[in-house]
Scaffold this motif. Structure first.
Motif, mmCIF file in Angstrom:
data_model
loop_
_atom_site.group_PDB
_atom_site.id
_atom_site.type_symbol
_atom_site.label_atom_id
_atom_site.label_comp_id
_atom_site.label_asym_id
_atom_site.label_seq_id
_atom_site.Cartn_x
_atom_site.Cartn_y
_atom_site.Cartn_z
ATOM 1 N N PHE A 92 0.843 -1.198 0.000
ATOM 2 C CA PHE A 92 0.000 0.000 0.000
ATOM 3 C C PHE A 92 0.880 1.250 0.000
ATOM 4 O O PHE A 92 1.722 1.435 0.877
ATOM 5 C CB PHE A 92 -0.912 0.013 1.222
ATOM 6 C CG PHE A 92 -1.676 1.302 1.402
ATOM 7 C CD1 PHE A 92 -2.649 1.676 0.491
ATOM 8 C CD2 PHE A 92 -1.401 2.142 2.478
ATOM 9 C CE1 PHE A 92 -3.344 2.876 0.646
ATOM 10 C CE2 PHE A 92 -2.092 3.336 2.645
ATOM 11 C CZ PHE A 92 -3.065 3.701 1.726
ATOM 12 N N THR A 93 0.673 2.083 -1.010
ATOM 13 C CA THR A 93 1.359 3.368 -1.117
ATOM 14 C C THR A 93 0.312 4.466 -1.184
ATOM 15 O O THR A 93 -0.509 4.475 -2.116
ATOM 16 C CB THR A 93 2.233 3.408 -2.387
ATOM 17 O OG1 THR A 93 3.149 2.312 -2.367
ATOM 18 C CG2 THR A 93 3.010 4.711 -2.463
ATOM 19 N N PRO A 94 0.292 5.394 -0.233
ATOM 20 C CA PRO A 94 -0.771 6.413 -0.202
ATOM 21 C C PRO A 94 -0.887 7.254 -1.464
ATOM 22 O O PRO A 94 -1.957 7.754 -1.771
ATOM 23 C CB PRO A 94 -0.377 7.276 1.001
ATOM 24 C CG PRO A 94 0.458 6.397 1.843
ATOM 25 C CD PRO A 94 1.195 5.500 0.914
ATOM 26 N N LYS A 95 0.180 7.432 -2.204
ATOM 27 C CA LYS A 95 0.135 8.261 -3.395
ATOM 28 C C LYS A 95 -0.301 7.484 -4.636
ATOM 29 O O LYS A 95 -0.434 8.053 -5.713
ATOM 30 C CB LYS A 95 1.516 8.882 -3.645
ATOM 31 C CG LYS A 95 1.984 9.807 -2.536
ATOM 32 C CD LYS A 95 3.365 10.343 -2.824
ATOM 33 C CE LYS A 95 3.875 11.207 -1.670
ATOM 34 N NZ LYS A 95 5.244 11.713 -1.926
ATOM 35 N N SER A 96 -0.521 6.194 -4.482
ATOM 36 C CA SER A 96 -0.820 5.342 -5.632
ATOM 37 C C SER A 96 -2.306 4.991 -5.678
ATOM 38 O O SER A 96 -2.826 4.339 -4.765
ATOM 39 C CB SER A 96 0.025 4.061 -5.555
ATOM 40 O OG SER A 96 -0.467 3.076 -6.431
ATOM 41 N N TRP A 97 -2.974 5.405 -6.753
ATOM 42 C CA TRP A 97 -4.395 5.049 -6.869
ATOM 43 C C TRP A 97 -4.556 3.551 -7.070
ATOM 44 O O TRP A 97 -5.576 2.972 -6.689
ATOM 45 C CB TRP A 97 -5.045 5.829 -8.019
ATOM 46 C CG TRP A 97 -4.559 5.484 -9.404
ATOM 47 C CD1 TRP A 97 -3.575 6.102 -10.100
ATOM 48 C CD2 TRP A 97 -5.052 4.431 -10.234
ATOM 49 N NE1 TRP A 97 -3.409 5.509 -11.329
ATOM 50 C CE2 TRP A 97 -4.307 4.479 -11.440
ATOM 51 C CE3 TRP A 97 -6.043 3.465 -10.110
ATOM 52 C CZ2 TRP A 97 -4.521 3.589 -12.486
ATOM 53 C CZ3 TRP A 97 -6.260 2.579 -11.149
ATOM 54 C CH2 TRP A 97 -5.514 2.644 -12.315
ATOM 55 N N GLN A 98 -3.539 2.884 -7.637
ATOM 56 C CA GLN A 98 -3.624 1.431 -7.799
ATOM 57 C C GLN A 98 -3.689 0.735 -6.435
ATOM 58 O O GLN A 98 -4.412 -0.243 -6.264
ATOM 59 C CB GLN A 98 -2.426 0.898 -8.600
ATOM 60 C CG GLN A 98 -2.412 1.340 -10.058
ATOM 61 C CD GLN A 98 -1.592 2.595 -10.285
ATOM 62 O OE1 GLN A 98 -1.402 3.395 -9.366
ATOM 63 N NE2 GLN A 98 -1.106 2.762 -11.507
ATOM 64 N N SER A 99 -2.925 1.275 -5.471
ATOM 65 C CA SER A 99 -2.959 0.708 -4.119
ATOM 66 C C SER A 99 -4.339 0.844 -3.498
ATOM 67 O O SER A 99 -4.869 -0.089 -2.885
ATOM 68 C CB SER A 99 -1.923 1.408 -3.228
ATOM 69 O OG SER A 99 -0.620 1.064 -3.571
ATOM 70 N N LEU A 100 -4.918 2.030 -3.650
ATOM 71 C CA LEU A 100 -6.254 2.266 -3.099
ATOM 72 C C LEU A 100 -7.276 1.373 -3.789
ATOM 73 O O LEU A 100 -8.156 0.784 -3.140
ATOM 74 C CB LEU A 100 -6.633 3.737 -3.256
ATOM 75 C CG LEU A 100 -8.022 4.125 -2.747
ATOM 76 C CD1 LEU A 100 -8.168 3.818 -1.268
ATOM 77 C CD2 LEU A 100 -8.280 5.606 -3.015
ATOM 78 N N PHE A 101 -7.171 1.245 -5.093
ATOM 79 C CA PHE A 101 -8.121 0.419 -5.840
ATOM 80 C C PHE A 101 -8.021 -1.045 -5.409
ATOM 81 O O PHE A 101 -9.032 -1.747 -5.317
ATOM 82 C CB PHE A 101 -7.858 0.561 -7.339
ATOM 83 C CG PHE A 101 -9.003 0.112 -8.195
ATOM 84 C CD1 PHE A 101 -10.234 0.742 -8.129
ATOM 85 C CD2 PHE A 101 -8.857 -0.963 -9.066
ATOM 86 C CE1 PHE A 101 -11.304 0.317 -8.916
ATOM 87 C CE2 PHE A 101 -9.906 -1.395 -9.847
ATOM 88 C CZ PHE A 101 -11.139 -0.753 -9.787
ATOM 89 N N ALA A 102 -6.792 -1.496 -5.121
ATOM 90 C CA ALA A 102 -6.610 -2.874 -4.652
ATOM 91 C C ALA A 102 -7.336 -3.099 -3.331
ATOM 92 O O ALA A 102 -7.949 -4.157 -3.110
ATOM 93 C CB ALA A 102 -5.119 -3.186 -4.502
#
Length: 377
Positions: free
Chosen positions: A90-100
């Motif tokens: 999880f990386t806060p700046k990454s929308w891919q992380s949030l989507f996951a």
């Protein structure tokens, strides 16, 4: 649009969709949560202090699915699934992380660790109950929480503080079998027996005297132990400064975390400043001599949970270990120093005044203790 902006947009949209829940919050935590999320962006040392929470959650909820969302660099350490936990990069700046996280089944319980800003991420993904620690002053980061508990009123270790996010009353004690060795890419271990001397740390205020490091390596080598230098990929200059002629081998910048775990696990001793690598050694029960300068040995060194790990903290009583900020909170009993090398009034005397003989004798005692333990087992 940048990845960070996309992350914020998606999270804000998810928060808007769930916003009515802010007015009609649940009044009671699910009695038997089936899915639990731990979310943080902690560095290595603090991240490994979360182990106490994993152990307590597993004891309290033996059949629950427990997932940790944290910095991707930590993923390799969780390959062995300690306590049956799964890891989500999880990386806060990454929308891919949030989507996951949004694609995961709903969490019954979410625990943002110490940094309350991640309560909004936990809320955005639909977590049913969000629990954490109070701030000293109310702010927007607290809004999504269903439950906030106070920090301890008396001095405590970070490890034990994090563990208190559960209701488990039983005092648990860590043993190395609880965290199986992570998978790692093969590399050549040093000649046995060896000791790891780690030079790096989060701030130059934690650096020890270069001449002392080299003298320590030589004298341990004279005792029959092969010294191995260790440091992070951006700290190669520390090894060069301590050992300009390359007398001893170095793994600095060459190993990932899983390989570093393997290196430490087979070492006879780890010697280092107060830094994240000491917490790997606690997990592998590698005897450790740790030099504390601006940090607090009672907070980041010793703990009830890791009480059985062979760990020796060396520090001095200094007046300038007098700052009380703990994860942006003012906590009166916290005693450490968060100054920079530029603002330190005493030229890092907390480290440079630690005597060579104190460290060397502590190393000899740790090595004797380790040999005794091996004979007894």
């Amino acid at each position: 649009m940048s990845s960070r902006s996309t992350f914020r947009l998606i999270q804000f949209g998810a928060i808007l969709l769930r916003s009515p829940r802010l007015l009609f919050k649940r009044k009671q935590q699910p009695e038997k949560p089936r899915r639990i999320l731990i979310i943080h962006q902690l560095l290595l040392g603090d991240a490994l202090m979360v182990t106490s929470l994993l152990a307590r959650l597993r004891a309290q909820y033996p059949t629950a699915e427990i997932e940790v969302a944290g910095p991707p660099i930590l993923a390799s350490l969780y390959q062995s699934r300690p306590y049956g936990v799964s890891f989500i990069p999880f990386t806060p700046k990454s929308w891919q992380s949030l989507f996951a996280l949004l694609k995961r089944p709903t969490y019954d319980l979410a625990l943002p660790i110490l940094d309350n800003r991640y309560s909004w991420t936990a809320f955005a993904i639909g977590s049913r109950w969000i629990k954490g620690y109070e701030n000293d002053k109310k702010n927007y980061k607290d809004i999504p929480f269903n439950e906030l508990i106070p920090l301890p009123k008396d001095p405590s270790s970070i490890t034990d503080i994090i563990g208190q996010l559960t209701e488990t009353k039983e005092e648990l004690l860590y043993t190395p079998e609880q965290w199986p060795q992570p998978d790692f890419s093969n590399f050549s271990l040093p000649e046995l027996p060896y000791v790891v001397i780690h030079l790096g740390a989060s701030t130059p205020l934690k650096y020890w005297n270069n001449d002392y490091w080299l003298r320590l390596a030589r004298e341990l080598n004279a005792k029959g132990f092969v010294p191995i230098w260790s440091a992070g990929p951006n700290e190669l200059k520390l090894v060069k400064a301590a050992d300009p002629n390359g007398e001893f081998s170095s793994t600095a910048g060459q190993l990932n975390l899983a390989q570093l775990w393997h290196l430490i696990q087979h070492a006879k001793l780890l010697v280092c400043p107060d830094t994240g690598i000491t917490h790997i050694a606690k997990h592998t029960f590698t005897p450790t001599v740790c030099l504390f300068g601006p940090g607090n040995k009672e907070m980041a060194g010793y703990s009830n949970f890791f009480n059985a790990a062979p760990f020796t903290a060396i520090d001095q009583n200094i007046e300038c270990r007098n700052q009380h900020v703990f994860f942006k909170r003012q906590v009166n009993w916290v005693q450490h120093c968060k100054r920079s090398i530029q603002t330190c009034p005493n030229k890092a005397a907390c480290m440079t005044n630690i005597s060579y003989n104190t460290v060397f004798n502590a190393c000899l005692n740790a090595l004797k203790t380790d040999n005794k333990q091996k004979r007894e087992h």
